[in-house]
Design a protein around this motif. Structure first.
Motif, PDB file in Angstrom:
ATOM      1  N   ASP A 260       0.874  -1.195  -0.116  1.00 52.43           N
ATOM      2  CA  ASP A 260       0.057   0.185   0.014  1.00 52.43           C
ATOM      3  C   ASP A 260       0.764   1.240   0.063  1.00 52.43           C
ATOM      4  OD1 ASP A 260      -2.388  -1.253  -0.014  1.00 52.43           O
ATOM      5  OD2 ASP A 260      -2.237  -1.585   2.343  1.00 52.43           O
ATOM      6  N   ASN A 261       1.861   1.027   0.087  1.00 47.98           N
ATOM      7  CA  ASN A 261       3.095   2.147   0.351  1.00 47.98           C
ATOM      8  C   ASN A 261       2.915   2.823  -1.195  1.00 47.98           C
ATOM      9  OD1 ASN A 261       4.997   4.182   0.364  1.00 47.98           O
ATOM     10  ND2 ASN A 261       6.378   2.985   1.725  1.00 47.98           N
ATOM     11  N   PRO A 262       2.396   4.252  -1.279  1.00 48.02           N
ATOM     12  CA  PRO A 262       2.302   4.985  -2.524  1.00 48.02           C
ATOM     13  C   PRO A 262       3.741   5.129  -3.217  1.00 48.02           C
ATOM     14  CG  PRO A 262       1.498   6.359  -0.621  1.00 48.02           C
ATOM     15  CD  PRO A 262       1.733   5.133  -0.272  1.00 48.02           C
ATOM     16  N   VAL A 263       4.736   5.101  -2.230  1.00 50.09           N
ATOM     17  CA  VAL A 263       6.197   5.617  -2.941  1.00 50.09           C
ATOM     18  C   VAL A 263       7.061   4.465  -3.088  1.00 50.09           C
ATOM     19  CG1 VAL A 263       6.172   7.999  -2.172  1.00 50.09           C
ATOM     20  CG2 VAL A 263       7.028   6.292  -0.500  1.00 50.09           C
ATOM     21  N   CYS A 264       6.409   3.243  -3.038  1.00 52.16           N
ATOM     22  CA  CYS A 264       7.266   1.748  -3.290  1.00 52.16           C
ATOM     23  C   CYS A 264       7.364   1.677  -4.627  1.00 52.16           C
ATOM     24  CB  CYS A 264       6.617   0.763  -2.627  1.00 52.16           C
ATOM     25  SG  CYS A 264       7.486  -0.867  -2.879  1.00 52.16           S
ATOM     26  N   VAL A 265       8.433   2.075  -5.202  1.00 49.44           N
ATOM     27  CA  VAL A 265       8.854   2.046  -6.848  1.00 49.44           C
ATOM     28  C   VAL A 265       8.563   0.615  -7.248  1.00 49.44           C
ATOM     29  CG1 VAL A 265      10.611   2.362  -8.398  1.00 49.44           C
ATOM     30  CG2 VAL A 265      10.585   4.031  -6.389  1.00 49.44           C
ATOM     31  N   GLY A 266       9.127  -0.405  -6.320  1.00 53.51           N
ATOM     32  CA  GLY A 266       8.994  -1.816  -6.765  1.00 53.51           C
ATOM     33  C   GLY A 266       7.489  -2.330  -7.093  1.00 53.51           C
ATOM     34  N   CYS A 267       6.548  -1.532  -6.071  1.00 51.72           N
ATOM     35  CA  CYS A 267       5.127  -2.044  -6.245  1.00 51.72           C
ATOM     36  C   CYS A 267       4.524  -1.460  -7.161  1.00 51.72           C
ATOM     37  CB  CYS A 267       4.530  -2.097  -4.869  1.00 51.72           C
ATOM     38  SG  CYS A 267       4.886  -3.461  -3.947  1.00 51.72           S
ATOM     39  N   ALA A 268       4.885  -0.195  -7.563  1.00 54.00           N
ATOM     40  CA  ALA A 268       4.347   0.812  -8.321  1.00 54.00           C
ATOM     41  C   ALA A 268       4.390  -0.078  -9.911  1.00 54.00           C
ATOM     42  CB  ALA A 268       5.069   2.117  -8.612  1.00 54.00           C
ATOM     43  N   SER A 269       5.740  -0.391 -10.072  1.00 55.04           N
ATOM     44  CA  SER A 269       6.052  -1.233 -11.284  1.00 55.04           C
ATOM     45  C   SER A 269       5.025  -2.583 -11.404  1.00 55.04           C
ATOM     46  CB  SER A 269       7.429  -1.545 -11.495  1.00 55.04           C
ATOM     47  OG  SER A 269       8.113  -2.227 -10.723  1.00 55.04           O
ATOM     48  N   LYS A 270       4.861  -3.183 -10.142  1.00 48.56           N
ATOM     49  CA  LYS A 270       4.310  -4.390 -10.345  1.00 48.56           C
ATOM     50  C   LYS A 270       2.716  -3.837 -10.633  1.00 48.56           C
ATOM     51  CE  LYS A 270       5.892  -7.134  -6.519  1.00 48.56           C
ATOM     52  NZ  LYS A 270       5.643  -7.784  -5.085  1.00 48.56           N
TER      53      LYS A 270
END
Ligand SMILES: [Zn+2]
Length: 276
Positions: free
Chosen positions: A252-262
């Motif tokens: 849920d972390n809006p600034v997690c770059v890895g999860c943004a790409s996921k």
């Protein structure tokens, strides 16, 4: 905790003869007489010569060439990379127990530039030899085949690297590609392209709610609990959850770059339930 208390605690988890990958949160154990070395020795004794004891000795914080998100979502690494070599210390967030373990007598370490593992015991060499630069999770896949176990000593599920196997099995575009540095056998620095690079694991903790209590072997720790879970059960459970919701392991972390790409990668995959 003294050595005898530690021994009794591990005895309750029935580790003898197991092939086990261990993740430890030292804080959950409180002060240990003899420190992390004593913990490693006691774990080796508990597993015994017929078993195999393995720990991640990852170095991705040091060896990656690009600036990438690390396990703390949003925190980007920007540094001059250090080439992997057999004596490179583990990344600070991997922990001092693994750092101690890799120095123990009889412990072998693989030479993957970002996701090396250290292992002791009967199948140590066989398990480590399955790893390739484009197959960083190979030793965990081998542990799955060998009906191995995950031992979480106070560590949360997000430390259970085996759950990445479910992401890989689901063929979701979760796993990335990085370039790392390594000192090769000739003593020269080489660039290594690492495929199937596992990303953020923070959301693995969500799987807690789905764990069948009867499938988890537990023992109380001074500040938490130890859990032993079969690799196969955990990976199958994570796979089932991903079938229903491909976004399940996106944090849920809006600034997690890895999860943004996921999130971008699975954007077009319809979910059967839940919300993106
Ligand atoms: Zn994340």
């Amino acid at each position: 905790m003294n050595r005898e208390e530690l021994r009794q605690l591990l005895e309750r988890l029935n580790l003898r003869g197991n092939h086990v990958v261990v993740q430890t949160s030292l804080a959950s154990l409180g002060p240990i007489e003899g420190g992390p070395a004593s913990l490693c020795e006691t774990l080796i004794e508990a597993v015994g010569p017929s078993g195999t004891l393995m720990m991640p000795t990852f170095t991705q914080t040091e060896t990656i060439r690009e600036s990438v998100p690390n396990r703390n979502p949003g925190a980007a690494i920007s540094h001059r990379p250090i080439p992997y070599h057999a004596d490179l210390p583990v990344s600070p967030d991997v922990g001092i127990v693994a750092e101690m373990f890799r120095h123990m007598a009889g412990v072998l370490r693989s030479n993957h530039p970002t996701h090396s593992f250290a292992a002791w015991g009967r199948q140590a060499r066989e398990v480590l030899s399955t790893q390739r630069d484009n197959n960083p999770l190979g030793p965990l896949k081998k542990l799955n085949v060998m009906q191995g176990q995950v031992l979480l000593l106070g560590a949360p599920l997000q430390a259970a690297t085996v759950i990445h196997l479910a992401e890989e099995r689901a063929s979701l575009p979760y796993l990335g590609r990085r370039t790392a540095l390594r000192i090769n056998a000739g003593g020269y620095e080489e660039r290594v392209v690492v495929e199937n690079f596992p990303g953020c694991s923070v959301a693995f903790d969500r799987l807690d709610a789905y764990l069948d209590p009867n499938k988890v072997h537990r023992a109380l720790l001074p500040h938490g609990e130890a859990r032993k879970i079969a690799v196969r059960y955990l990976v199958n459970l994570a796979s089932q959850v991903l079938v229903n919701e491909p976004r399940f392991f996106i944090c849920d972390n809006p600034v997690c770059v890895g999860c943004a790409s996921k999130r971008a990668a699975v954007g077009n995959i319809p979910a059967m339930q839940g919300q993106g």
